[in-house]
Design an enzyme around this catalytic site. Structure first.
Site, PDB file in Angstrom:
ATOM      1  N   LYS A 158       0.845  -1.182   0.000  1.00 17.33           N
ATOM      2  CA  LYS A 158       0.000   0.000   0.000  1.00 17.33           C
ATOM      3  C   LYS A 158       0.890   1.245   0.000  1.00 17.33           C
ATOM      4  O   LYS A 158       2.042   1.154   0.407  1.00 17.33           O
ATOM      5  CB  LYS A 158      -0.987  -0.037   1.157  1.00 17.33           C
ATOM      6  CG  LYS A 158      -0.399   0.233   2.526  1.00 17.33           C
ATOM      7  CD  LYS A 158      -1.492   0.354   3.550  1.00 17.33           C
ATOM      8  CE  LYS A 158      -0.940   1.124   4.707  1.00 17.33           C
ATOM      9  NZ  LYS A 158      -1.714   1.794   5.582  1.00 17.33           N
ATOM     10  N   HIS A 188      -1.044  -5.580   5.763  1.00 17.34           N
ATOM     11  CA  HIS A 188      -0.432  -6.406   6.811  1.00 17.34           C
ATOM     12  C   HIS A 188      -1.412  -6.680   7.954  1.00 17.34           C
ATOM     13  O   HIS A 188      -1.246  -7.632   8.700  1.00 17.34           O
ATOM     14  CB  HIS A 188       0.855  -5.765   7.338  1.00 17.34           C
ATOM     15  CG  HIS A 188       0.622  -4.574   8.200  1.00 17.34           C
ATOM     16  ND1 HIS A 188       0.460  -3.312   7.695  1.00 17.34           N
ATOM     17  CD2 HIS A 188       0.500  -4.470   9.537  1.00 17.34           C
ATOM     18  CE1 HIS A 188       0.247  -2.482   8.698  1.00 17.34           C
ATOM     19  NE2 HIS A 188       0.269  -3.145   9.827  1.00 17.34           N
ATOM     20  N   GLU A 226      -4.202   4.934  17.522  1.00 23.85           N
ATOM     21  CA  GLU A 226      -2.740   4.992  17.598  1.00 23.85           C
ATOM     22  C   GLU A 226      -2.354   6.027  18.634  1.00 23.85           C
ATOM     23  O   GLU A 226      -2.932   7.113  18.679  1.00 23.85           O
ATOM     24  CB  GLU A 226      -2.152   5.361  16.244  1.00 23.85           C
ATOM     25  CG  GLU A 226      -2.343   4.288  15.205  1.00 23.85           C
ATOM     26  CD  GLU A 226      -1.749   4.698  13.867  1.00 23.85           C
ATOM     27  OE1 GLU A 226      -0.531   4.634  13.708  1.00 23.85           O
ATOM     28  OE2 GLU A 226      -2.529   5.119  13.000  1.00 23.85           O
ATOM     29  N   ASP A 246      -4.804   6.419   5.125  1.00 22.70           N
ATOM     30  CA  ASP A 246      -3.793   5.591   5.766  1.00 22.70           C
ATOM     31  C   ASP A 246      -4.397   4.391   6.486  1.00 22.70           C
ATOM     32  O   ASP A 246      -3.814   3.314   6.479  1.00 22.70           O
ATOM     33  CB  ASP A 246      -3.022   6.470   6.776  1.00 22.70           C
ATOM     34  CG  ASP A 246      -1.591   6.007   6.960  1.00 22.70           C
ATOM     35  OD1 ASP A 246      -1.005   5.526   5.984  1.00 22.70           O
ATOM     36  OD2 ASP A 246      -1.069   6.108   8.088  1.00 22.70           O
ATOM     37  N   HIS A 251      -7.542  -0.730   6.531  1.00 23.43           N
ATOM     38  CA  HIS A 251      -7.628  -1.609   7.712  1.00 23.43           C
ATOM     39  C   HIS A 251      -9.043  -1.634   8.306  1.00 23.43           C
ATOM     40  O   HIS A 251      -9.578  -2.701   8.613  1.00 23.43           O
ATOM     41  CB  HIS A 251      -6.670  -1.141   8.813  1.00 23.43           C
ATOM     42  CG  HIS A 251      -5.255  -1.012   8.373  1.00 23.43           C
ATOM     43  ND1 HIS A 251      -4.687  -1.814   7.410  1.00 23.43           N
ATOM     44  CD2 HIS A 251      -4.276  -0.165   8.758  1.00 23.43           C
ATOM     45  CE1 HIS A 251      -3.433  -1.471   7.243  1.00 23.43           C
ATOM     46  NE2 HIS A 251      -3.155  -0.470   8.040  1.00 23.43           N
ATOM     47  N   LYS A 351      -4.769   9.381  15.352  1.00 22.74           N
ATOM     48  CA  LYS A 351      -3.421   9.436  15.933  1.00 22.74           C
ATOM     49  C   LYS A 351      -3.478  10.245  17.212  1.00 22.74           C
ATOM     50  O   LYS A 351      -4.394  11.037  17.407  1.00 22.74           O
ATOM     51  CB  LYS A 351      -2.476  10.113  14.939  1.00 22.74           C
ATOM     52  CG  LYS A 351      -2.169   9.227  13.762  1.00 22.74           C
ATOM     53  CD  LYS A 351      -0.815   9.543  13.206  1.00 22.74           C
ATOM     54  CE  LYS A 351      -0.327   8.439  12.312  1.00 22.74           C
ATOM     55  NZ  LYS A 351       0.340   7.347  13.020  1.00 22.74           N
TER      56      LYS A 351
HETATM   57  N1  LIG Z   1       8.333   0.998   5.880  1.00 22.87           N
HETATM   58  C1  LIG Z   1       7.219   0.426   6.295  1.00 22.87           C
HETATM   59  O1  LIG Z   1       7.062  -0.020   7.436  1.00 22.87           O
HETATM   60  C2  LIG Z   1       6.053   0.292   5.337  1.00 22.87           C
HETATM   61  C3  LIG Z   1       4.842  -0.208   5.821  1.00 22.87           C
HETATM   62  C4  LIG Z   1       3.764  -0.369   4.934  1.00 22.87           C
HETATM   63  C5  LIG Z   1       3.930  -0.044   3.617  1.00 22.87           C
HETATM   64  N2  LIG Z   1       5.119   0.455   3.160  1.00 22.87           N
HETATM   65  C6  LIG Z   1       5.225   0.746   1.730  1.00 22.87           C
HETATM   66  O2  LIG Z   1       6.316  -0.010   1.199  1.00 22.87           O
HETATM   67  C7  LIG Z   1       6.983   0.713   0.185  1.00 22.87           C
HETATM   68  C8  LIG Z   1       8.459   0.836   0.563  1.00 22.87           C
HETATM   69  O3  LIG Z   1       8.576   1.522   1.786  1.00 22.87           O
HETATM   70  P1  LIG Z   1       9.978   1.816   2.486  1.00 22.87           P
HETATM   71  O4  LIG Z   1       9.651   2.498   3.750  1.00 22.87           O
HETATM   72  O5  LIG Z   1      10.825   0.599   2.545  1.00 22.87           O
HETATM   73  O6  LIG Z   1      10.634   2.874   1.467  1.00 22.87           O
HETATM   74  P2  LIG Z   1      12.120   3.405   1.422  1.00 22.87           P
HETATM   75  O7  LIG Z   1      12.818   3.193   2.731  1.00 22.87           O
HETATM   76  O8  LIG Z   1      12.077   4.785   0.868  1.00 22.87           O
HETATM   77  O9  LIG Z   1      12.835   2.455   0.349  1.00 22.87           O
HETATM   78  C9  LIG Z   1      12.623   2.560  -1.023  1.00 22.87           C
HETATM   79  C10 LIG Z   1      13.528   1.581  -1.750  1.00 22.87           C
HETATM   80  O10 LIG Z   1      13.352   1.741  -3.151  1.00 22.87           O
HETATM   81  C11 LIG Z   1      14.627   1.765  -3.781  1.00 22.87           C
HETATM   82  N3  LIG Z   1      14.538   2.533  -5.012  1.00 22.87           N
HETATM   83  C12 LIG Z   1      14.114   3.814  -5.169  1.00 22.87           C
HETATM   84  N4  LIG Z   1      14.174   4.148  -6.474  1.00 22.87           N
HETATM   85  C13 LIG Z   1      14.629   3.066  -7.140  1.00 22.87           C
HETATM   86  C14 LIG Z   1      14.899   2.791  -8.498  1.00 22.87           C
HETATM   87  N5  LIG Z   1      14.701   3.694  -9.458  1.00 22.87           N
HETATM   88  N6  LIG Z   1      15.376   1.571  -8.830  1.00 22.87           N
HETATM   89  C15 LIG Z   1      15.590   0.633  -7.860  1.00 22.87           C
HETATM   90  N7  LIG Z   1      15.329   0.833  -6.570  1.00 22.87           N
HETATM   91  C16 LIG Z   1      14.861   2.040  -6.208  1.00 22.87           C
HETATM   92  C17 LIG Z   1      15.529   2.409  -2.742  1.00 22.87           C
HETATM   93  O11 LIG Z   1      16.870   1.997  -2.863  1.00 22.87           O
HETATM   94  P3  LIG Z   1      18.013   2.785  -3.682  1.00 22.87           P
HETATM   95  O12 LIG Z   1      17.921   4.207  -3.263  1.00 22.87           O
HETATM   96  O13 LIG Z   1      19.246   2.077  -3.303  1.00 22.87           O
HETATM   97  O14 LIG Z   1      17.659   2.554  -5.079  1.00 22.87           O
HETATM   98  C18 LIG Z   1      14.995   1.761  -1.465  1.00 22.87           C
HETATM   99  O15 LIG Z   1      15.582   0.469  -1.345  1.00 22.87           O
HETATM  100  C19 LIG Z   1       6.250   2.057   0.089  1.00 22.87           C
HETATM  101  O16 LIG Z   1       5.267   1.959  -0.916  1.00 22.87           O
HETATM  102  C20 LIG Z   1       5.578   2.183   1.444  1.00 22.87           C
HETATM  103  O17 LIG Z   1       4.405   2.978   1.379  1.00 22.87           O
HETATM  104  C21 LIG Z   1       6.176   0.618   4.000  1.00 22.87           C
END
Ligand SMILES: NC(=O)c1ccc[n+]([C@@H]2O[C@H](COP(=O)([O-])OP(=O)(O)OC[C@H]3O[C@@H](n4cnc5c(N)ncnc54)[C@H](OP(=O)(O)O)[C@@H]3O)[C@@H](O)[C@H]2O)c1
Length: 508
Positions: A158, A188, A226, A246, A251, A351
């Protein structure tokens, strides 16, 4: 334990927060429990250059820090680390995917994966990379043709759009390259043990289900509260999203579907999702008239959390100081079907509420005749109170539990009724640790079980319901209602529920 068939897991976005915080720990646990075959490589993909060993070391440090040294099983990690690989790739560059395919095949033969190995691509990236990623996979021939025995499943995180139109566009983008059965939209929440238990509790017991309808239920409250505000620089993202996108759209509506749906004819993905879909089709505003009659938005102001002063939403880091973004939503909704006609459903999420807590509370009707006086007592001191209706509470988190509130005779010479509670707590009954949501969901993707994933029609139906509300709020210059941090929301939300003579639960 039986390992799943050899499955290659590709994580796009492998240097991101989600990968190190959720996905790798979940895959490591699956490996420890031998659900992940040793011939199933896990290949991290992102833009940053990194060797396999650098990726392994980085992930080990993060998992170890998360689990704590005493709980980290180094020997098990060494087994898992042999399955970890890294591939540098710019997801926006279609020409790089052929090289990805070649290295995936090389890794698969290195770990001895069978020729019929299936592949999972987990899109742990921002939504703008979904289209180039599936296009790149398609162009490189990594998406097997319909008639092929090979399997490719794509997991999408999401947000699935930010309104009905963008959700439909996302569905269209995915459907140009993938069949619906290959797409796993992950929420999740559905991976939580207690969420799954809603259906088992309802349809695995004969005594509760006959009561869950308009004849016996007064109203139902669903709360996702939250305690946190905008910690961890979350304000920038949140100010473009808000409580409705969100949490409520996904959810809360999923919980509504699970508590209100009819029993499926089979406990299988299609049958269950068909029944959930019928709930969303029956979803209506709880009262007629303008949106503010049944949907409230509000924002937290400064307050005291554990005695410490906290900022109001507009003062938070990366938040527009004039923002009208909602940090709280309350809704009165109805389901236009035979089972639930006339039963109000009250939904709320926010929140900076007093505690983190998710629960569904089903309040039953009062007995038709009140024969007894009801008391609430502190020791021997009792006050006469209004009759307390029976309530069934499914607590999803924390301290997962099911409680039934009912009335009993207070010992003594008078016929006095005192409300009591019968509690079942997961933690007290089961010694096994509840699996993390991502563990269960990743295993389901490997098994090809899509029961706990959102289908495109469910997603659209949910957006179809909330989009007019969002549009009305976002086109208005009026400020939302306000509530001080660490309180249960604005007064307008109390009015919303008090029209039915009910009141919100305020769990301690
Ligand atoms: N974090 C959470 O707990 C969470 C929970 C629910 C949902 N989400 C969703 O999951 C997704 C990822 O979240 P995140 O928090 O992990 O994001 P993040 O920390 O910003 O990570 C994004 C990833 O994408 C890679 N990336 C960006 N541009 C790229 C490109 N052009 N080619 C290849 N890789 C690329 C970045 O690595 P490089 O910069 O090395 O390329 C990084 O590994 C989002 O949609 C978010 O809404 C996250």
């Amino acid at each position: 334990m039986v390992a799943t068939n050899d499955t290659t897991v590709l994580i796009f976005g492998a240097s991101g927060d989600l990968t190190s915080r959720k996905l790798i720990p979940a895959l490591f646990r699956l490996s420890q429990q031998q659900y992940l075959s040793v011939r199933s490589p896990v290949i991290g993909v992102a833009r940053r250059p990194k060797s396999h060993d650098e990726f392994r070391t980085e992930m080990r440090e993060k998992v170890q820090a998360r689990l704590g040294l005493d709980k980290f099983d180094a020997a098990a990690w060494d087994v898992f680390a042999n399955q970890l690989f890294y591939q540098q790739l710019d997801l926006t560059d279609a020409s790089e995917y052929a090289m990805l395919k070649t290295s995936v095949q090389a890794i698969e033969s290195q770990v001895g994966a069978g020729n019929d190995a299936s592949r999972i691509v987990y899109l742990a990236t921002t939504p703008d990379l979904i289209a180039p990623a599936v296009e790149g996979l398609d162009v490189s021939g990594m998406i097997p043709p319909r008639e092929s025995k090979s399997i490719l499943r794509v997991v999408v995180e999401k947000p699935f759009g930010r309104d009905l139109k963008s959700a439909q566009e996302l569905t269209l983008t995915l459907s140009r390259h993938l069949q619906e059965s290959q797409i796993y939209r992950i929420d999740h929440y559905l991976g939580k043990e207690t969420v799954q238990n809603i259906l088992l509790f309802r349809f695995g017991n004969a005594i509760f289900e006959p009561l869950l309808n308009r004849n016996h239920v007064d109203h139902i409250q669903i709360t996702v509260a939250e305690e946190l505000g905008m910690e961890g620089a979350r304000g920038g993202y949140y100010d473009t999203s808000g409580a409705m996108r969100d949490v409520l759209q996904n959810h809360v509506l999923q919980l509504l579907c699970l508590i209100a749906m009819d029993p499926p004819s089979l406990f299988q993905a299609r049958e269950i999702r068909d029944e959930k879909m019928k709930v969303l089709q029956a979803l209506r505003p709880g009262v007629s008239g303008p949106i503010e009659n049944w949907a409230i938005r509000a924002q937290y102001t400064a307050g005291l959390v554990d005695g410490q002063p906290t900022l109001g939403y507009r003062e938070e880091d990366r938040v527009n100081p004039n923002s009208n973004r909602e940090t709280y939503v309350a809704m009165r909704v109805a389901l236009d079907n035979w089972r639930w006609a006339g039963v109000p459903f009250f939904l709320r999420t926010g929140k900076r509420l007093p505690k983190q807590m998710t629960e569904i509370a089903i309040q039953f009707k009062n007995p038709p005749l009140n024969l007894f006086s009801t008391v609430e007592c502190d020791g021997d001191l009792c006050d006469l109170v209004e009759t307390r209706p029976n309530t069934l509470i499914l607590r999803i988190q924390p301290q997962e539990a099911i409680s039934l509130r009912f009335s009993t005779k207070r010992p003594g010479m008078n016929y006095q009724v005192q409300p009591v509670s019968m509690d079942f707590e997961y933690g007290a009954h089961f010694t096994a640790q509840l699996p993390e949501a991502y563990e269960r969901l990743l295993l389901d993707v490997m098994r090809g079980d899509s029961t706990l994933f959102t289908r495109s029609d469910e997603l659209e139906a949910a957006w179809r319901f909330v989009t007019p509300v969002l549009e009305s709020w976002e086109s208005s210059s009026a400020a939302p209602d306000f509530y001080p941090a660490a309180t249960w929301g604005p007064r307008s939300a109390d009015q919303l529920i008090s029209e039915t003579k009910a009141c919100w639960r305020a769990p301690k």
